[in-house]
Motif scaffolding. Structure first.
Motif, short mmCIF file in Angstrom:
data_model
loop_
_atom_site.label_atom_id
_atom_site.label_comp_id
_atom_site.label_asym_id
_atom_site.label_seq_id
_atom_site.Cartn_x
_atom_site.Cartn_y
_atom_site.Cartn_z
N GLY A 187 0.80 -1.20 0.00
CA GLY A 187 0.00 0.00 0.00
C GLY A 187 0.84 1.26 0.00
O GLY A 187 2.05 1.22 0.27
N ALA A 188 0.20 2.36 -0.31
CA ALA A 188 0.84 3.67 -0.30
C ALA A 188 0.23 4.52 0.80
O ALA A 188 -0.96 4.42 1.09
CB ALA A 188 0.64 4.37 -1.65
N VAL A 189 1.07 5.36 1.42
CA VAL A 189 0.60 6.32 2.41
C VAL A 189 1.01 7.71 1.95
O VAL A 189 2.19 7.98 1.73
CB VAL A 189 1.19 6.04 3.81
N VAL A 190 0.03 8.58 1.78
CA VAL A 190 0.30 9.95 1.35
C VAL A 190 -0.44 10.89 2.29
O VAL A 190 -1.67 10.83 2.40
CB VAL A 190 -0.15 10.18 -0.10
N ALA A 191 0.31 11.71 3.01
CA ALA A 191 -0.25 12.65 3.98
C ALA A 191 -1.17 11.93 4.96
O ALA A 191 -2.23 12.44 5.34
CB ALA A 191 -1.01 13.77 3.27
N GLY A 192 -0.74 10.74 5.38
CA GLY A 192 -1.49 9.98 6.37
C GLY A 192 -2.63 9.15 5.82
O GLY A 192 -3.24 8.36 6.55
N GLU A 193 -2.95 9.31 4.54
CA GLU A 193 -4.03 8.52 3.92
C GLU A 193 -3.45 7.21 3.42
O GLU A 193 -2.52 7.17 2.62
CB GLU A 193 -4.66 9.28 2.76
N TYR A 194 -4.03 6.09 3.90
CA TYR A 194 -3.54 4.78 3.48
C TYR A 194 -4.34 4.30 2.27
O TYR A 194 -5.58 4.29 2.29
CB TYR A 194 -3.65 3.76 4.62
N LEU A 195 -3.62 3.85 1.24
CA LEU A 195 -4.24 3.41 -0.01
C LEU A 195 -3.72 2.02 -0.37
O LEU A 195 -2.54 1.87 -0.74
CB LEU A 195 -3.90 4.38 -1.14
N PRO A 196 -4.53 0.98 -0.27
CA PRO A 196 -4.07 -0.36 -0.66
C PRO A 196 -3.87 -0.47 -2.16
O PRO A 196 -4.67 0.06 -2.94
CB PRO A 196 -5.19 -1.28 -0.17
N ILE A 197 -2.79 -1.13 -2.56
CA ILE A 197 -2.50 -1.34 -3.98
C ILE A 197 -2.93 -2.75 -4.40
O ILE A 197 -3.66 -2.93 -5.37
CB ILE A 197 -1.01 -1.14 -4.26
N CYS A 198 -2.47 -3.75 -3.66
CA CYS A 198 -2.86 -5.12 -3.95
C CYS A 198 -2.75 -5.96 -2.69
O CYS A 198 -2.00 -5.63 -1.77
CB CYS A 198 -2.03 -5.73 -5.08
N ILE A 199 -3.53 -7.05 -2.66
CA ILE A 199 -3.53 -7.97 -1.53
C ILE A 199 -3.12 -9.34 -2.03
O ILE A 199 -3.66 -9.85 -3.01
CB ILE A 199 -4.91 -8.03 -0.86
N ALA A 200 -2.14 -9.95 -1.36
CA ALA A 200 -1.66 -11.28 -1.72
C ALA A 200 -2.02 -12.27 -0.62
O ALA A 200 -1.79 -12.00 0.56
CB ALA A 200 -0.15 -11.26 -1.93
N HIS A 201 -2.60 -13.38 -1.00
CA HIS A 201 -2.89 -14.47 -0.08
C HIS A 201 -1.70 -15.42 -0.10
O HIS A 201 -1.34 -15.96 -1.15
CB HIS A 201 -4.20 -15.16 -0.47
N LYS A 202 -1.13 -15.61 1.06
CA LYS A 202 0.16 -16.29 1.18
C LYS A 202 -0.01 -17.80 1.37
O LYS A 202 -0.90 -18.25 2.09
CB LYS A 202 0.91 -15.70 2.38
N GLN A 203 0.85 -18.57 0.72
CA GLN A 203 0.94 -20.01 0.95
C GLN A 203 2.28 -20.30 1.61
O GLN A 203 3.33 -19.94 1.09
CB GLN A 203 0.83 -20.80 -0.35
N LEU A 204 2.23 -20.93 2.78
CA LEU A 204 3.44 -21.25 3.53
C LEU A 204 3.84 -22.71 3.34
O LEU A 204 2.99 -23.58 3.13
CB LEU A 204 3.23 -20.96 5.01
N ALA A 253 0.20 4.71 14.03
CA ALA A 253 0.91 4.36 15.26
C ALA A 253 2.41 4.30 15.04
O ALA A 253 3.20 4.64 15.93
CB ALA A 253 0.40 3.02 15.79
N LEU A 254 2.83 3.86 13.83
CA LEU A 254 4.25 3.74 13.53
C LEU A 254 4.86 5.04 13.02
O LEU A 254 6.07 5.12 12.81
CB LEU A 254 4.47 2.64 12.49
N GLY A 255 4.04 6.05 12.82
CA GLY A 255 4.54 7.32 12.32
C GLY A 255 4.84 7.30 10.84
O GLY A 255 5.67 8.08 10.35
N ALA A 256 4.16 6.42 10.10
CA ALA A 256 4.38 6.30 8.66
C ALA A 256 3.33 7.13 7.93
O ALA A 256 2.23 6.65 7.64
CB ALA A 256 4.30 4.84 8.23
N GLN A 257 3.66 8.39 7.64
CA GLN A 257 2.72 9.31 7.01
C GLN A 257 2.90 9.40 5.50
O GLN A 257 1.98 9.80 4.79
CB GLN A 257 2.88 10.71 7.62
N TYR A 258 4.07 9.05 5.02
CA TYR A 258 4.36 9.00 3.59
C TYR A 258 5.18 7.75 3.31
O TYR A 258 6.03 7.36 4.12
CB TYR A 258 5.18 10.22 3.13
N GLY A 259 4.97 7.15 2.16
CA GLY A 259 5.81 6.04 1.75
C GLY A 259 5.03 4.86 1.21
O GLY A 259 3.81 4.90 1.06
#
Length: 426
Positions: free
Chosen positions: A214-231, A266-272
């Protein structure tokens, strides 16, 4: 490419088969200047320039942060620098430091540390009251045993600052805790010195696992894609496959979206750009970890195929503080399956099926060359020799096609039959 409008810095370029598509997508958005540990080669078509910063002696892939900052400042003296990004775990902190020094958007050093340092992540999420595994930090095998007894078996033992499930193991009873601690402790010593030694002891959370890029821009979280994991089989958390559904209803699930927003706050991730792992337990979604970069295992590439969203372009946009465009009319289901040898071996030859050999098979590639040695956990991690990628209309069909395609991969090998192996466990 014209660099008169400025450049975006890229720290690290990674393994070409896994990461070239990201550079290609980013370069279409803005001219790139690469700062890496060796002169550019395959990366050259995507660059307007590059700088070399050698790794610290004895620190593996960890580059000299002072050298990185100096290289970035040198570029800034001759070019207008618009942003900086990385998709390599070892460069997450350095990228945040460069953004901070040059006044660019991106993860702050504190936000990057909150993602990179699993102990600080757990502490921040706990303070915010968000759902996560119960945990403790151990610096010795005895402390690990005490923590595991307090939490209750089974537990998960992991290094404090690694990625890709390296050094992570499930422990069912007290007999295995010392060996798991030692493995996590040793694995940690390939990364930055501040994460050397010790381990996290965590509650095992039941339920299926997903990852969200996902992307975070000015605190807004935007999901890009979701992967279902096989272990893979326990006790190791080897990721042997992923399926990305472009129509996944979780992309718009309000509970999940709010949890992701709150975790990043909570983690302080506002951009990235981040890669978050979530387990759906009997008590609801639980945060396993948040990483300050895109996912590995070609997950962003699967997302591109499944959604039409170019993750490289998103990287370049978010690095400049631009809210990315994530709408696409292209939606399908795409998965990857990694192939592992039946035992530790030396590869003689790998044969992969052609696209279309099974319905939906679009790619199949060897991952190692003839003569390479491939080892399985616990001797090593990510011991893959090939992968296959399939498309389908739905996840169940995609999974079946991946199984059929993987069965067509042919591996000729010589068993190593090692009684001892003194190499690193990754």
């Amino acid at each position: 490419m014209d660099n008169t409008d400025g450049v975006v810095l890229q720290l690290g370029s990674g393994f070409q088969p896994y990461r070239q598509y990201l550079m290609e997508g980013a370069a279409k958005r803005r001219p790139l200047w690469l700062i890496d540990d060796e002169p550019a080669g395959w990366q050259l078509p995507y660059l307007v320039g590059s700088s070399v910063v050698v790794p610290l002696e004895g620190a593996g892939l960890v580059l000299d942060q002072a050298g990185l900052l100096a290289a970035a400042e040198a570029v800034a003296r001759s070019h207008r620098v618009l942003g900086v990004f990385t998709y390599d775990e070892p460069s997450v902190i350095a990228t945040a430091l460069v953004a901070d020094r040059l006044g660019l958007p991106g993860l702050t050093p504190e936000g990057a540390e909150g993602c990179r340092n699993k102990v600080k992540s757990r502490q921040a999420l706990t303070a915010a009251g968000l759902p996560q595994p119960r945990f403790a930090v151990a610096t010795t095998a005895d402390e690990a045993a005490t923590a595991a007894a307090d939490i209750g078996y089974p537990v998960v033992v992991k290094p404090r600052g690694m990625a890709a499930s390296i050094g992570v193991a499930l422990v069912d009873d007290p007999a295995g805790i010392a060996a798991a601690f030692d493995r996590a402790d040793q694995s940690s010593r390939s990364g930055p010195a501040e994460y050397h030694g010790g381990a996290l002891i965590e509650e095992l959370v039941d339920g299926p696992e997903i990852s969200i890029d996902g992307a975070v821009v000015a605190g807004e979280y935007l999901p890009i894609c979701i992967a279902h994991k096989q272990l893979g089989p326990p006790p190791y958390f080897e990721e042997i496959g992923h399926v990305v559904d472009g129509n996944d209803p979780l992309l718009t699930d309000p509970e999940l979206r709010e949890l992701l927003r709150a975790a990043h706050a909570a983690l302080g991730a506002q951009y990235g750009i981040t890669h978050t792992e979530i387990r759906f337990s009997s008590r609801g979604p639980v945060v396993i970890e948040v990483n300050g970069r895109l996912g590995g295992d070609l997950i962003p590439y699967l997302g591109k195929l499944a959604t039409g969203i170019d993750p490289g372009a998103v990287l370049a946009d978010v690095a400049q503080g631009i809210r990315p465009q994530l709408d696409s009319g292209h939606r399908t289901c795409v998965g990857i399956r990694f192939c592992y040898p039946p035992e530790d071996c030396r590869v003689i030859e790998i044969g992969v099926p052609e696209p279309g050999a099974v319905p939906g098979l679009v790619e199949a590639h060897p991952m190692v060359a003839a003569g390479a040695t491939v080892r399985l956990p616990p001797r090593a991690h990510i011991g893959r020799h090939a992968y296959v990628i399939c498309t389908a209309d739905d996840p169940a069909t995609c999974a079946d096609r991946l199984t059929a395609a993987a069965e067509l991969v042919e591996l000729k090998y010589e068993a190593l039959n090692e009684t001892e192996y003194s190499g690193r466990p990754w």
